[in-house]
Write a protein that holds these residues in place. Structure first.
Motif, PDB file in Angstrom:
ATOM      1  N   ARG A 118       1.071  -1.062  -0.075  1.00  0.00           N
ATOM      2  CA  ARG A 118      -0.037   0.107  -0.017  1.00  0.00           C
ATOM      3  C   ARG A 118       0.801   1.297  -0.047  1.00  0.00           C
ATOM      4  NH1 ARG A 118      -5.300  -1.066   0.733  1.00  0.00           N
ATOM      5  NH2 ARG A 118      -6.008  -3.364   1.560  1.00  0.00           N
ATOM      6  N   GLY A 119       1.986   1.267   0.827  1.00  0.00           N
ATOM      7  CA  GLY A 119       2.860   2.335   0.588  1.00  0.00           C
ATOM      8  C   GLY A 119       3.291   2.716  -0.679  1.00  0.00           C
ATOM      9  N   PHE A 120       3.919   1.695  -1.392  1.00  0.00           N
ATOM     10  CA  PHE A 120       4.074   1.834  -2.803  1.00  0.00           C
ATOM     11  C   PHE A 120       3.179   2.277  -3.649  1.00  0.00           C
ATOM     12  CE2 PHE A 120       5.263   0.222  -7.346  1.00  0.00           C
ATOM     13  CZ  PHE A 120       6.250   0.891  -7.314  1.00  0.00           C
ATOM     14  N   THR A 121       2.061   1.812  -3.651  1.00  0.00           N
ATOM     15  CA  THR A 121       0.859   2.048  -4.565  1.00  0.00           C
ATOM     16  C   THR A 121       0.552   3.557  -4.251  1.00  0.00           C
ATOM     17  OG1 THR A 121      -0.956   0.955  -3.054  1.00  0.00           O
ATOM     18  CG2 THR A 121       0.005  -0.222  -4.913  1.00  0.00           C
ATOM     19  N   ASN A 122       0.373   4.028  -2.966  1.00  0.00           N
ATOM     20  CA  ASN A 122       0.062   5.346  -2.614  1.00  0.00           C
ATOM     21  C   ASN A 122       1.003   6.387  -3.065  1.00  0.00           C
ATOM     22  OD1 ASN A 122      -2.189   4.644  -1.374  1.00  0.00           O
ATOM     23  ND2 ASN A 122      -1.260   4.487   0.613  1.00  0.00           N
ATOM     24  N   PHE A 123       2.232   6.089  -2.965  1.00  0.00           N
ATOM     25  CA  PHE A 123       3.309   6.879  -3.612  1.00  0.00           C
ATOM     26  C   PHE A 123       3.258   6.977  -5.026  1.00  0.00           C
ATOM     27  CE2 PHE A 123       7.605   7.029  -5.752  1.00  0.00           C
ATOM     28  CZ  PHE A 123       7.981   8.129  -5.321  1.00  0.00           C
ATOM     29  N   LEU A 124       3.339   5.769  -5.815  1.00  0.00           N
ATOM     30  CA  LEU A 124       3.298   5.815  -7.292  1.00  0.00           C
ATOM     31  C   LEU A 124       2.123   6.538  -7.968  1.00  0.00           C
ATOM     32  CD1 LEU A 124       4.901   5.127  -9.943  1.00  0.00           C
ATOM     33  CD2 LEU A 124       4.072   2.934  -9.826  1.00  0.00           C
ATOM     34  N   SER A 125       0.880   6.147  -7.353  1.00  0.00           N
ATOM     35  CA  SER A 125      -0.261   6.766  -7.807  1.00  0.00           C
ATOM     36  C   SER A 125      -0.326   8.213  -7.525  1.00  0.00           C
ATOM     37  CB  SER A 125      -1.572   6.129  -7.293  1.00  0.00           C
ATOM     38  OG  SER A 125      -1.687   6.465  -5.829  1.00  0.00           O
ATOM     39  N   GLY A 126       0.059   8.724  -6.384  1.00  0.00           N
ATOM     40  CA  GLY A 126       0.207  10.161  -6.030  1.00  0.00           C
ATOM     41  C   GLY A 126       1.218  10.848  -7.127  1.00  0.00           C
ATOM     42  N   TYR A 127       2.007  10.167  -7.380  1.00  0.00           N
ATOM     43  CA  TYR A 127       3.259  10.850  -8.315  1.00  0.00           C
ATOM     44  C   TYR A 127       2.501  10.781  -9.742  1.00  0.00           C
ATOM     45  CZ  TYR A 127       7.153  11.205 -11.669  1.00  0.00           C
ATOM     46  OH  TYR A 127       7.879  11.378 -13.005  1.00  0.00           O
TER      47      TYR A 127
END
Length: 128
Positions: A11-20
């Protein structure tokens, strides 16, 4: 609008990448799926322009999702496999032609490749 499905149990990675993606490429619509099993229905019924699939996930790994997606009619050249593994290992698992790209998701140089893919999709969606 370009549609992206990001499938990763982190979830941390998906939140980071989707935000970017949302911030940098506003014409791209990113959907997150943190459960690979629930991703099966989305892949089967929704028309995505790009799938970003994590290689290592519980219950269904990224290679099985890749196979499912191509069997349901998705073009393999619209699928990117992401992993924390070394590039040599990734290219053994997914030889050239298996999908659009196989990238280490934590390596800074790989970000440039993702940006090229996102930029191309953004332009097709009407961006400059």
């Amino acid at each position: 609008m370009g549609r992206i499905l990001l499938i990763d149990d982190d979830r941390g990675f998906t939140n980071f990448l989707s935000g970017y993606i949302r911030e940098t490429y506003p014409l791209l619509d990113v959907e997150i799926c943190n459960n690979p099993v629930s991703a099966l229905q989305r892949i089967k019924h929704d028309g995505y322009d790009l799938l970003l699939i994590d290689l290592e996930m519980p219950t269904i790994d990224g290679l099985k999702l890749l196979s499912f997606a191509t069997q349901t009619g998705m073009d393999k050249n619209r699928i990117v496999i992401l992993s924390g593994r070394d590039a040599d290992v990734l290219h053994e698992l997914c030889p050239m032609g298996t999908c659009l790209a196989v990238l280490n998701k934590f390596e800074a140089r790989q970000k440039a490749v993702l940006d090229m893919i996102f930029n191309s999709l953004h332009k097709k969606a009407g961006g400059i």
